[in-house]
Design a protein around this motif. Structure first.
Motif, short mmCIF file in Angstrom:
data_model
loop_
_atom_site.label_atom_id
_atom_site.label_comp_id
_atom_site.label_asym_id
_atom_site.label_seq_id
_atom_site.Cartn_x
_atom_site.Cartn_y
_atom_site.Cartn_z
N ASP A 295 0.83 -1.20 0.00
CA ASP A 295 0.00 0.00 0.00
C ASP A 295 0.87 1.26 0.00
OD1 ASP A 295 -2.22 -1.59 0.03
OD2 ASP A 295 -2.56 -1.44 2.19
N CYS A 296 1.95 1.23 0.78
CA CYS A 296 2.86 2.39 0.81
C CYS A 296 3.56 2.57 -0.54
CB CYS A 296 3.89 2.21 1.92
SG CYS A 296 3.19 2.27 3.59
N ALA A 301 4.21 5.46 -5.63
CA ALA A 301 4.23 5.42 -7.10
C ALA A 301 3.22 6.40 -7.69
CB ALA A 301 3.93 4.00 -7.59
N GLY A 302 2.12 6.62 -7.06
CA GLY A 302 1.11 7.55 -7.56
C GLY A 302 1.32 8.98 -7.10
N ASP A 303 2.50 9.32 -6.54
CA ASP A 303 2.82 10.67 -6.07
C ASP A 303 1.79 11.18 -5.05
OD1 ASP A 303 4.60 12.75 -5.99
OD2 ASP A 303 3.60 13.90 -7.56
N LEU A 304 1.22 10.24 -4.29
CA LEU A 304 0.20 10.62 -3.33
C LEU A 304 0.76 11.53 -2.22
CD1 LEU A 304 -2.69 10.35 -2.30
CD2 LEU A 304 -1.99 8.24 -1.10
#
Length: 406
Positions: A295-296, A301-304
């Motif tokens: 999850d991390c 990866a999605g620049d969250l």
């Protein structure tokens, strides 16, 4: 003339005489059973005891009859422990039986029952004095014959179930009344040695062969023993006084060995189950950690985090601007309230009144005084906006407000 009494009074008096007689309260009576009947509903036994010349009615209540080790039969010779009294309603002289034994072993059995009653009254059989057996003993003391089959049975069972334990044999004679002191001494010696538990064992035999384990000296040695003690005398149907005093009773020496030690195969299965549960828990925790890490990784990866940071900066800037705007509005409002308060205070100031040409009167001590307190001849101060004057009151006159000129 003799005193006239009722039948009830007579029966009650005779019953009282019998009940107060210590000899008749606990009596051993030998006789032959006659007319034996056991009530199917109540379980009480009714019969007569007779000899060559006489007979006496007898009653044995269900609670005592349930403890009989044999079935009483017509014509059987027995020895009973009983108390003698009178059944007041019918005026019937009869005995109430507490225990019954076949004649021939009557005297020895009676002595045994008396010893059991004595030891039980002293608390030697009490459950609260029983000590738990250790789960994993390291040293076990054996009180048995060196040449008996009981020793070999115990060694075989313990060798199969828990071979790590150390057996300490204290050999004794296990038959004959002269062996009682020897067995009691062996129990005390192993107790002082500090073993983890003690087994007192003897293989099967006749009732006379096992009788030594009914000795009082053995019972008291077992009661004094601080080490958990297992009694394994004879077969499953054999009971001795030692069985009642011991912390645990086993039906046979082999069964005593099974009670004394754990089963290594069962322990292996238990350890295997623990190991399997540990692996399952570790796998479950690893999967939970893997899921969290994934999850991390997906979030990175999605620049969250960066998007959350930018969104937070925007929200923070908006909050800062709102705070500054609200602060300015608040300052303006407070300044306006303060200015109004200053104007109101100034309008209420006495000095503003003095500035319009009015004056205040003060006494010689400088305290303001009302005009109606002026006294002729005293010195006062007249205070105006810019001057103070010392004045002498030469006269005080009352004025009429209705005719006063303005």
């Amino acid at each position: 003339m003799a005193e006239v009494i009722t039948v009830t009074a007579l029966n009650r008096y005779v019953k009282t005489l019998l009940d107060r007689n210590d000899i008749l309260y606990d009596l051993a009576l030998r006789g032959e059973i006659a007319n034996f009947v056991q009530n199917a509903k109540s379980g009480h036994c009714y019969f007569s005891l007779r000899d060559g010349q006489c007979s006496v009615k007898a009653v044995m209540f269900r609670s005592d009859a349930q403890r009989l080790a044999f079935r009483p039969q017509e014509g059987m010779r027995v020895v009973v422990r009983c108390r003698v009294t009178l059944y007041e309603r019918d005026g019937a002289f009869q005995v109430y039986v507490n225990a019954m034994f076949p004649d021939g072993i009557g005297e020895a059995q009676l002595a045994l029952e008396q010893l059991k009653a004595k030891l039980q009254a002293e608390g030697l059989f009490a459950p609260e004095h029983k000590k738990p057996l250790p789960a994993f003993p390291e040293r076990i003391g054996l009180v048995t014959s060196r040449t008996g089959a009981a020793l070999q049975d115990i060694k075989n069972v313990i060798g199969r179930r828990w071979p790590a334990v150390r057996l300490i044999l204290c050999p004794v004679n296990v038959q004959g009344f002269e062996a009682a002191e020897e067995i009691a001494a062996a129990i005390g010696r192993l107790d002082r040695l500090g073993v983890d538990e003690i087994l007192v064992a003897r293989g099967g035999g006749s009732r006379e062969d096992l009788w030594v384990f009914n000795a009082e000296v053995i019972a008291r040695a077992a009661y004094r023993c601080k080490t958990p003690l297992i009694s394994a005398i004879g077969h499953e149907i054999d009971y001795t006084i030692l069985d009642f005093v011991a912390d645990c009773r086993a039906p046979t020496p082999s069964a005593a060995a099974e009670l004394a030690v754990p089963d290594r195969e069962e322990q292996k299965r238990h350890l295997w189950e623990i190991q399997r549960n540990m692996h399952k828990n570790m796998q479950k925790r690893r999967e939970i950690c893997y899921t969290k890490c994934k999850d991390c990784a997906d979030a990175l990866a999605g620049d969250l985090p960066r998007r959350k940071l930018y969104a937070g900066k925007t929200d923070l800037a908006a909050l800062g601007e709102a705070l500054r705007t609200n602060s300015r509005i608040c300052w303006k409002d407070k300044n306006r309230q303060l200015a109004h308060a200053v104007q109101l205070t100034a309008s209420l100031s006495p000095y503003q009144v003095l500035a319009r040409g009015y004056g205040m009167v003060a006494g010689a001590d400088g305290k303001i005084r009302p005009a109606d307190q002026l006294v002729e001849g005293e010195t006062i101060q007249l205070i105006t906006a810019h001057r103070r004057a010392q004045c002498l009151v030469t006269a005080v006159e009352e004025t009429d407000e209705s005719t006063q000129n303005i």
